[in-house]
Design an enzyme around this catalytic site. Structure first.
Site, short mmCIF file in Angstrom:
data_model
loop_
_atom_site.label_atom_id
_atom_site.label_comp_id
_atom_site.label_asym_id
_atom_site.label_seq_id
_atom_site.Cartn_x
_atom_site.Cartn_y
_atom_site.Cartn_z
N ASP A 51 -2.70 6.46 0.31
CA ASP A 51 -3.73 7.06 0.41
C ASP A 51 -2.29 8.57 0.30
OD1 ASP A 51 -6.32 9.24 0.99
OD2 ASP A 51 -5.51 9.92 1.76
N GLU A 123 -6.89 1.66 -2.14
CA GLU A 123 -5.45 2.36 -1.45
C GLU A 123 -4.30 1.49 -1.16
OE1 GLU A 123 -8.55 5.81 -0.40
OE2 GLU A 123 -7.96 4.71 1.33
#
Length: 255
Positions: A51, A123
């Protein structure tokens, strides 16, 4: 399809053979499939890293691609690009949905569970690529998969509570909100999570939901109500939107 076959397919999608195959194995493994195992056996830790890496990649590319945009426009565009719906859509288009390893407790959640998993796996894959091959390889993957979606128009799509709250916090304090899971109740196959939204370490919202992300979204929604950006239907008088500094000044005694 066994794990070895899943890894072979995801490597083909990514265009990279992993030297450390445990990284990519973890990246496509839902926590429900490794209950009782170390947290590193699922995508959760890689998701956290990916992320941040993805955010830096997208921010840099947008900064260079749209020199005419101000901070607010860049922030809104970035939020739209890295939103859950966008990441899950891209991961599904890549064919990653068939490769995610689920445990029995999660298989019955249907589309909702799959959407959340696809966002997390995307992610995690970015994090795995970064650790195994470096920043440029992760950058190439993000640019190849998210790049075609980069248009100013996507910033006009309806924005999620978490994205809207991030806009507010970036504007007022130049920082992103944080979310913390503070409780869990119910059976393992149908849990309810409780979350709080924090800014500068101070709680500004609470919420609950059937997944951690749903709970975080509810906490963001509650924060936006408290700040006056969403009308509270139960309140006798609407609250005018306020800055975070104003809100903190009014709630000095709260956590």
């Amino acid at each position: 399809m066994n794990l070895h076959q899943r890894i072979a397919v995801i490597e083909e999608i990514l265009g990279h053979h992993f030297l450390n195959q445990r990284l990519i194995s973890s990246a496509i493994t839902h926590p429900s499939a490794v209950e009782g195992h170390p947290v590193s056996d699922s995508y959760e830790r890689l998701e956290f890293l990916g992320d941040s890496i993805m955010g830096a990649i997208v921010a840099t590319d947008l900064f260079e691609r749209f020199p005419q945009m101000d901070e607010g426009e860049l922030t809104r565009l970035k939020i739209s690009l890295v939103s859950g719906p966008m990441l899950s859509e891209v991961a599904e288009d890549l064919g990653i949905g068939e490769l995610v390893v689920f445990g029995g407790s999660e298989r019955g959640t249907g589309a909702r569970g799959m959407r959340s998993a696809l966002e997390n796996v995307y992610e995690a894959v970015v994090g795995a690529l970064y650790l195994d091959a470096g920043y440029e390889k992760a950058h190439d993957f993000v640019r190849r998969t998210l790049g075609p979606h980069i248009t100013p128009e996507i910033a006009e799509r309806p924005i999620s509570p978490k994205s809207r709250l991030q806009e507010v916090t970036q504007r007022d304090l130049h920082e992103a909100p944080e979310y913390k899971i503070v409780g869990q109740s119910g059976p393992d196959h149908q849990p309810t999570f409780n979350a709080v939204a924090l800014v500068s370490g101070r709680r500004i919202g609470r919420g609950c939901g059937g997944s951690k992300k749903d709970a975080e979204s509810a906490a963001a929604q509650d924060a936006l109500v408290r700040l006056g950006y969403i009308e509270d239907a139960t309140a006798p008088n609407p609250i005018a939107p306020m800055t975070l500094s104003h809100y903190f000044a009014q709630h000095q005694e709260e956590d």
